[in-house]
Design a protein around this motif. Structure first.
Motif, PDB file in Angstrom:
ATOM      1  N   THR A 139      80.527  17.354 118.607  1.00 15.38           N
ATOM      2  CA  THR A 139      80.441  17.218 119.910  1.00 15.38           C
ATOM      3  C   THR A 139      79.103  16.113 120.214  1.00 15.38           C
ATOM      4  O   THR A 139      78.763  15.277 120.648  1.00 15.38           O
ATOM      5  CB  THR A 139      80.567  17.960 120.997  1.00 15.38           C
ATOM      6  OG1 THR A 139      82.196  18.487 120.876  1.00 15.38           O
ATOM      7  CG2 THR A 139      80.532  17.538 122.219  1.00 15.38           C
ATOM      8  N   ILE A 140      77.984  16.903 119.755  1.00 14.47           N
ATOM      9  CA  ILE A 140      76.749  16.639 120.022  1.00 14.47           C
ATOM     10  C   ILE A 140      76.436  15.440 119.030  1.00 14.47           C
ATOM     11  O   ILE A 140      75.609  14.357 119.497  1.00 14.47           O
ATOM     12  CB  ILE A 140      75.764  17.810 119.552  1.00 14.47           C
ATOM     13  CG1 ILE A 140      75.968  18.843 120.585  1.00 14.47           C
ATOM     14  CG2 ILE A 140      74.245  17.421 119.628  1.00 14.47           C
ATOM     15  CD1 ILE A 140      75.260  20.380 120.606  1.00 14.47           C
ATOM     16  N   TYR A 141      76.986  15.585 117.868  1.00 10.22           N
ATOM     17  CA  TYR A 141      76.691  14.360 117.125  1.00 10.22           C
ATOM     18  C   TYR A 141      77.514  12.936 117.552  1.00 10.22           C
ATOM     19  O   TYR A 141      76.692  11.875 117.559  1.00 10.22           O
ATOM     20  CB  TYR A 141      77.659  14.224 115.597  1.00 10.22           C
ATOM     21  CG  TYR A 141      77.449  13.249 114.651  1.00 10.22           C
ATOM     22  CD1 TYR A 141      76.312  12.908 113.930  1.00 10.22           C
ATOM     23  CD2 TYR A 141      78.640  12.316 114.612  1.00 10.22           C
ATOM     24  CE1 TYR A 141      76.424  11.705 113.308  1.00 10.22           C
ATOM     25  CE2 TYR A 141      78.537  11.339 113.731  1.00 10.22           C
ATOM     26  CZ  TYR A 141      77.415  11.114 112.993  1.00 10.22           C
ATOM     27  OH  TYR A 141      77.484   9.803 112.120  1.00 10.22           O
ATOM     28  N   ASP A 142      78.473  13.106 118.097  1.00 11.91           N
ATOM     29  CA  ASP A 142      79.215  11.834 118.774  1.00 11.91           C
ATOM     30  C   ASP A 142      78.361  11.559 120.152  1.00 11.91           C
ATOM     31  O   ASP A 142      78.216  10.413 120.307  1.00 11.91           O
ATOM     32  CB  ASP A 142      80.668  12.313 119.157  1.00 11.91           C
ATOM     33  CG  ASP A 142      81.637  12.547 118.391  1.00 11.91           C
ATOM     34  OD1 ASP A 142      81.289  11.963 117.395  1.00 11.91           O
ATOM     35  OD2 ASP A 142      82.546  13.214 118.570  1.00 11.91           O
ATOM     36  N   ASP A 143      77.604  12.376 120.636  1.00 12.14           N
ATOM     37  CA  ASP A 143      76.792  11.965 121.791  1.00 12.14           C
ATOM     38  C   ASP A 143      75.470  11.398 121.097  1.00 12.14           C
ATOM     39  O   ASP A 143      74.963  10.212 121.877  1.00 12.14           O
ATOM     40  CB  ASP A 143      76.307  13.484 122.597  1.00 12.14           C
ATOM     41  CG  ASP A 143      75.192  12.789 123.817  1.00 12.14           C
ATOM     42  OD1 ASP A 143      75.869  12.403 124.757  1.00 12.14           O
ATOM     43  OD2 ASP A 143      74.227  13.491 123.589  1.00 12.14           O
ATOM     44  N   PHE A 144      75.000  11.888 120.017  1.00 14.97           N
ATOM     45  CA  PHE A 144      73.952  11.131 119.440  1.00 14.97           C
ATOM     46  C   PHE A 144      74.227   9.793 119.238  1.00 14.97           C
ATOM     47  O   PHE A 144      73.451   8.793 119.396  1.00 14.97           O
ATOM     48  CB  PHE A 144      73.498  11.952 118.164  1.00 14.97           C
ATOM     49  CG  PHE A 144      72.242  11.708 117.464  1.00 14.97           C
ATOM     50  CD1 PHE A 144      71.393  10.667 118.199  1.00 14.97           C
ATOM     51  CD2 PHE A 144      71.501  12.671 116.764  1.00 14.97           C
ATOM     52  CE1 PHE A 144      70.039  10.374 117.690  1.00 14.97           C
ATOM     53  CE2 PHE A 144      70.338  12.268 116.291  1.00 14.97           C
ATOM     54  CZ  PHE A 144      69.537  11.278 116.750  1.00 14.97           C
ATOM     55  N   ILE A 145      75.394   9.380 118.461  1.00 14.15           N
ATOM     56  CA  ILE A 145      75.927   8.150 118.164  1.00 14.15           C
ATOM     57  C   ILE A 145      75.896   7.337 119.484  1.00 14.15           C
ATOM     58  O   ILE A 145      75.357   6.084 119.370  1.00 14.15           O
ATOM     59  CB  ILE A 145      77.216   8.356 117.383  1.00 14.15           C
ATOM     60  CG1 ILE A 145      77.067   8.890 115.973  1.00 14.15           C
ATOM     61  CG2 ILE A 145      77.973   6.879 117.389  1.00 14.15           C
ATOM     62  CD1 ILE A 145      76.438   8.141 115.043  1.00 14.15           C
ATOM     63  N   ALA A 146      76.423   7.900 120.682  1.00 14.08           N
ATOM     64  CA  ALA A 146      76.445   7.030 121.765  1.00 14.08           C
ATOM     65  C   ALA A 146      74.923   6.548 122.152  1.00 14.08           C
ATOM     66  O   ALA A 146      74.979   5.354 122.632  1.00 14.08           O
ATOM     67  CB  ALA A 146      77.276   7.808 122.763  1.00 14.08           C
TER      68      ALA A 146
END
Length: 596
Positions: free
Chosen positions: A458-465
């Motif tokens: 979840t935190i990785y997806d937020d980082f990507i965004a």
């Protein structure tokens, strides 16, 4: 009134007044003596020591202005000294004493560029080396001439990257780790979970090593006017050279003792050595230190250095760290100062706590609506360090800056085997299925591990965004260069993660342009957070903070002997993770290797 105050006590008592007057008198005498000692001669040779890891910033109250060992010069200070020397007519020439250099390649590049600018101003720059290695020689090659001390030797044996793995010896002790590695290039966990490097780890480490090697060969061959092949042959076939052999190969310009060099300066300038040289820190102090000296427009340089943490709880001795509150205060200072027209965010950080980095980015984005922000990457700006750089309208980096590492990981220790080996018994009573899941005294079960991994995802997806928004890319385009991959500044430019190659000076010029400042004016720099001197602590009544700052300095110096052990790859991650019981999701640079 005075009589009433005496009866009430407080600072109107004779004893207290005497103490205050005594402290102020002592401080005044110290300042006068310090300033008198820092009066500069009309003509002198500026002698600047360059050694150690070259921290981005010097610590608070590094030392008293008299007696004791002074802190080595930081990169901020070295760049300031060389910049001021360009226009100082009193400076006849500059002598760089380069010894024991252990700085990242990007910092060596930035210093080399600063030396080149100084030479363009007409000042001659000489490098004096004592038993140099590759890093010392790489920097010395940027100077007009290189002198190696007679009786020493040169170790030009090339570069290497070391990777250490602790899983097997830890397992023998009854200690193991579980990792949520998002994604496969986020290899910091491998020191604790594997006995050798993964193909992905080897791929990115080799890429960094290739870039550093190419930079070394190209810069030396260009600056020393020898062929690339000839210099590579020296490294591969000789490795260890006497200064005389290096002189015959045109790798250096002279071989001399330090005293012989002093005598030559004395004859040329007609002064004894003790009146001829001004040391780098003495020159910095005498020309105003690191504070702005004029009342004109300025640019704030806000530093994020070391590990990124949420609450400033990094233990003393773990090295530099930046917390959310410190950044918030620095930004507020820059925003409140009407003379500050723009902000340069100077980053020298491998990242750290993912939530803290996200909070910092939010603060910076808000500040950018009020004043322009340009990001400048120093030795490393990776993972969480890269995340905060996204606030910059433009991002600058040196060719060998370590950056990218867009990814997260979490590492959970299991000391259950150690308890069993030691005979310690543990009984736990819980309410709630996962109440004991995150304990470091047993491994996750399947359901707990899935939640552990999902959190990192979840935190990785937020980082990507965040990267997609900041770099105007699609999430798919970001993911193609993310996954924990680490890039040199040169390669980061090619894949669109930064905008320009350049150091702090280039970022300042960009900030000046964005703020629509006078193109001909040279704005002064306000370095934030402000580093307090011992006198400022004393006059502000911060005796306890002064004591803490000086104690921290003593600890840093005392731990110097332990640095080889403390800097083993993986130990930084372990110290950070083991500060709390619960696993933490980190946005931290995985390639924790030293190229030397």
């Amino acid at each position: 009134m005075a009589e009433k105050n005496r009866k009430k006590g407080g600072c109107f008592r004779a004893g207290c007044l005497t103490l205050v007057v005594g402290v102020l008198l002592f401080a005044g005498i110290g300042v006068l003596a310090h300033q008198w000692g820092n009066r500069l001669p009309g003509r002198f040779v500026l002698r600047v020591p360059v050694s150690g890891a070259i921290d981005e910033r010097s610590p608070d109250a590094a030392s008293l202005p008299f007696g004791g060992t002074r802190q080595t010069l930081s990169l901020e200070e070295l760049l300031t000294i060389l910049d001021r020397a360009k226009t100082d007519k009193r400076v006849d020439s500059v002598l760089l004493q380069i010894d024991g250099l252990n700085a990242p390649a990007a910092k060596v590049q930035e210093l080399g560029n600063s030396i080149a600018d100084l030479r363009k101003s007409g000042k001659k720059v000489t490098a004096l080396l004592n038993t140099p290695g590759d890093k010392e020689y790489r920097l010395a090659a940027a100077c007009d001439s290189i002198i190696v001390q007679k009786g020493s030797w040169m170790l030009l044996d090339g570069l290497k990257a070391e990777l250490f793995f602790f899983a097997e010896p830890l397992e023998k002790l009854g200690v193991s780790f579980q990792a949520a590695q998002w994604k496969k290039y986020k290899s910091a966990v491998e020191s604790f979970t594997r006995s050798s490097a993964s193909p992905e780890n080897l791929e990115e480490t080799n890429a960094l090593l290739d870039d550093a090697w190419a930079d070394y060969l190209d810069s030396v061959s260009r600056q020393r006017r020898v062929s690339r092949e000839a210099f590579r042959s020296v490294v591969d076939s000789l490795a260890v050279l006497t200064p005389e052999k290096a002189l015959s190969l045109r790798l250096v310009d002279r071989v001399a003792t330090e005293r012989e060099l002093d005598k030559e300066y004395e004859e040329r300038l007609g002064k004894p050595a003790d009146e001829l040289f001004v040391e780098g820190r003495e020159y910095l102090d005498a020309t105003g230190g690191m504070r702005p000296q004029s009342i004109g427009d300025r640019i704030a340089v806000v530093a994020i250095t070391g590990m990124i943490v949420s609450d400033g709880s990094a233990e003393m001795g773990d090295g530099e760290a930046t917390d959310v509150a410190t950044l918030k205060q620095a930004l507020q200072t820059a925003l409140d100062d009407t003379k500050v027209k723009a902000i340069v965010l100077r980053i020298d950080s491998p990242g750290g706590d993912a939530l803290a980095a996200s909070t910092m980015l939010e603060l910076l984005e808000e500040a950018k609506t009020k004043k322009p922000i340009v990001a400048s990457m120093s030795g490393v700006a990776a993972s969480g360090g890269y995340m905060v750089a996204l606030a910059g309208s433009k991002i600058y980096a040196e060719p060998m800056t370590v950056t990218g590492s867009i990814g997260v990981f979490s590492l959970k220790p299991d000391f259950g085997g150690l308890l069993e080996k030691s005979g310690i018994r543990r009984e736990v009573l819980t309410r709630g299925r996962f109440a004991d899941a995150y304990t470091p005294f047993k491994p996750f079960d399947d359901a707990s591990f899935r939640k552990f991994v999902e959190t990192a995802g979840t935190i990785y997806d937020d980082f990507i965004a965040k990267v997609a928004k900041g770099r105007r890319m699609t999430p798919a385009e970001v993911d193609a260069v993310a996954g924990g991959r680490v890039w040199s500044g040169k390669r980061a430019l090619e894949v669109g993660l930064i905008d320009r190659i350049g150091g702090l000076d280039a970022a300042v010029q960009e900030a000046k342009k964005l703020a629509r400042m006078d193109a001909k004016a040279k704005p002064e720099l306000l370095y934030l957070p402000v580093r307090k001197t011992w006198l400022e602590y004393l006059l502000a009544g911060d005796a306890s903070q002064l004591t803490s700052a000086l104690a921290a300095g003593i600890v840093r110096q005392s731990l110097g002997e332990l640095q080889p052990l403390a800097n083993l790859p993986g130990t930084r991650t372990a110290r950070f993770l083991l500060r709390t019981e619960a696993p933490q999701v980190l946005a931290l640079d995985p390639v924790e290797v030293e190229i030397k």
